[in-house]
Design a protein around this motif. Structure first.
Motif, short mmCIF file in Angstrom:
data_model
loop_
_atom_site.label_atom_id
_atom_site.label_comp_id
_atom_site.label_asym_id
_atom_site.label_seq_id
_atom_site.Cartn_x
_atom_site.Cartn_y
_atom_site.Cartn_z
N HIS A 85 0.83 -1.21 0.00
CA HIS A 85 0.00 0.00 0.00
C HIS A 85 0.86 1.26 0.00
O HIS A 85 0.61 2.20 -0.76
CB HIS A 85 -0.92 -0.01 1.22
N ALA A 86 1.90 1.28 0.83
CA ALA A 86 2.75 2.47 0.94
C ALA A 86 3.50 2.73 -0.37
O ALA A 86 3.57 3.88 -0.83
CB ALA A 86 3.74 2.30 2.09
N SER A 87 4.06 1.69 -0.97
CA SER A 87 4.82 1.86 -2.21
C SER A 87 3.94 2.40 -3.33
O SER A 87 4.31 3.35 -4.04
CB SER A 87 5.44 0.53 -2.64
N ALA A 88 2.76 1.80 -3.47
CA ALA A 88 1.84 2.27 -4.51
C ALA A 88 1.38 3.70 -4.24
O ALA A 88 1.26 4.50 -5.17
CB ALA A 88 0.63 1.33 -4.59
N PHE A 89 1.16 4.02 -2.96
CA PHE A 89 0.70 5.36 -2.62
C PHE A 89 1.68 6.43 -3.09
O PHE A 89 1.28 7.44 -3.68
CB PHE A 89 0.48 5.49 -1.11
N PHE A 90 2.97 6.21 -2.86
CA PHE A 90 3.94 7.24 -3.22
C PHE A 90 4.08 7.38 -4.74
O PHE A 90 4.27 8.48 -5.25
CB PHE A 90 5.29 6.94 -2.57
N VAL A 91 3.97 6.27 -5.47
CA VAL A 91 4.00 6.36 -6.93
C VAL A 91 2.76 7.09 -7.44
O VAL A 91 2.84 7.96 -8.31
CB VAL A 91 4.10 4.96 -7.57
N LEU A 92 1.60 6.74 -6.86
CA LEU A 92 0.36 7.39 -7.27
C LEU A 92 0.36 8.87 -6.89
O LEU A 92 -0.11 9.72 -7.66
CB LEU A 92 -0.83 6.68 -6.62
N LEU A 93 0.89 9.18 -5.72
CA LEU A 93 0.95 10.58 -5.30
C LEU A 93 1.87 11.38 -6.22
O LEU A 93 1.51 12.47 -6.67
CB LEU A 93 1.44 10.68 -3.86
N GLY A 94 3.05 10.84 -6.51
CA GLY A 94 3.99 11.55 -7.37
C GLY A 94 3.45 11.75 -8.77
O GLY A 94 3.50 12.87 -9.31
N SER A 95 2.91 10.69 -9.37
CA SER A 95 2.37 10.83 -10.72
C SER A 95 1.13 11.70 -10.73
O SER A 95 0.91 12.49 -11.67
CB SER A 95 2.06 9.45 -11.31
N GLY A 96 0.32 11.60 -9.67
CA GLY A 96 -0.88 12.43 -9.59
C GLY A 96 -0.56 13.91 -9.47
O GLY A 96 -1.20 14.76 -10.09
N LEU A 97 0.46 14.23 -8.66
CA LEU A 97 0.86 15.63 -8.52
C LEU A 97 1.40 16.18 -9.84
O LEU A 97 1.15 17.35 -10.18
CB LEU A 97 1.91 15.77 -7.42
N CYS A 98 2.13 15.35 -10.56
CA CYS A 98 2.65 15.79 -11.86
C CYS A 98 1.53 16.04 -12.86
O CYS A 98 1.63 16.92 -13.73
CB CYS A 98 3.62 14.75 -12.42
N LEU A 99 0.45 15.29 -12.74
CA LEU A 99 -0.70 15.50 -13.62
C LEU A 99 -1.53 16.70 -13.19
O LEU A 99 -2.16 17.37 -14.02
CB LEU A 99 -1.59 14.25 -13.63
#
Length: 208
Positions: free
Chosen positions: A24-38
């Motif tokens: 959950h934590a690993s996916a969260f940080f990837v999703l957060l980073g890509s989401g912020l870039c979008l």
């Protein structure tokens, strides 16, 4: 704080629980980073390649759901069910702890129980709104007007929650030993008796 060589260790989290947390934590940080870039124009311009970022965001979300399902199916479901039951119950000690009265806590303190419940709710809402955002681009009948707004606000809430989580697990001297439980699976007896006294006493009584 260094661990004394003779300090007794109490088993804190199983491999299944740790795997679930880190997936959950690993996916969260990837999703957060890509989401912020979008989401943020300045980051979007800096990174560029918006279609690639959208693919990373979507496929990470899918991988996250699949990985969580695999951990639950292949792991110790009995332990996970016990965790769910415990986090769903708030007793008088939990209420006293929330009022800063220092009441002894079980395996999860009241703050951790609230964090688990809020995290589960956020994960469900992220998945729901994310599905409508993704599928709504392909079938306009499923396009919800406020799905993006809700998705964005969930991101803000999650961002500040994870900042608090990181502070308690990495910075705050009193609580950062908890990281040992979710990385190595054990915590020191003295720390457990101070922060989770009811749980620690039950473990010690069972082992004696």
């Amino acid at each position: 704080m260094a661990t004394a060589p003779d300090a007794r260790r109490l088993p804190r989290f199983s491999r299944t629980e740790r795997a679930l947390h880190w997936v959950h934590a690993s996916a969260f940080f990837v999703l957060l980073g890509s989401g912020l870039c979008l989401y943020l124009p300045s980051l979007a311009q800096l990174v560029g390649r918006r279609p690639l970022l959208k693919d990373i965001h979507v496929y990470t979300a899918l991988a996250w759901l699949v990985a969580l399902a695999l951990v639950v199916l292949a792991g110790d479901r009995r332990r996970l069910l016990a965790d769910a039951r415990e986090t769903d119950v708030f007793d008088d000690d939990d209420l006293g702890w929330l009022r800063r009265r220092g009441n002894p806590q079980g395996r999860f303190n009241a703050g951790q129980k609230i964090n688990v419940i809020v995290t589960a709710a956020l994960a469900f809402l992220f998945t729901l709104t994310g599905f409508f955002l993704w599928y709504g681009e392909r079938n306009h009948a499923f396009r919800l007007q406020n799905a993006l707004v809700v998705h964005d606000w969930l991101m803000y809430i999650s961002f500040f929650l994870v900042l608090g989580h990181l502070y308690l697990s990495l910075v705050n001297p009193s609580t950062r030993h908890s990281l040992s439980g979710i990385t190595r699976g054990w915590v020191r007896e003295d720390w457990a008796l101070k922060h989770h006294a009811k749980w620690a006493r039950a473990v010690l009584a069972r082992d004696d």
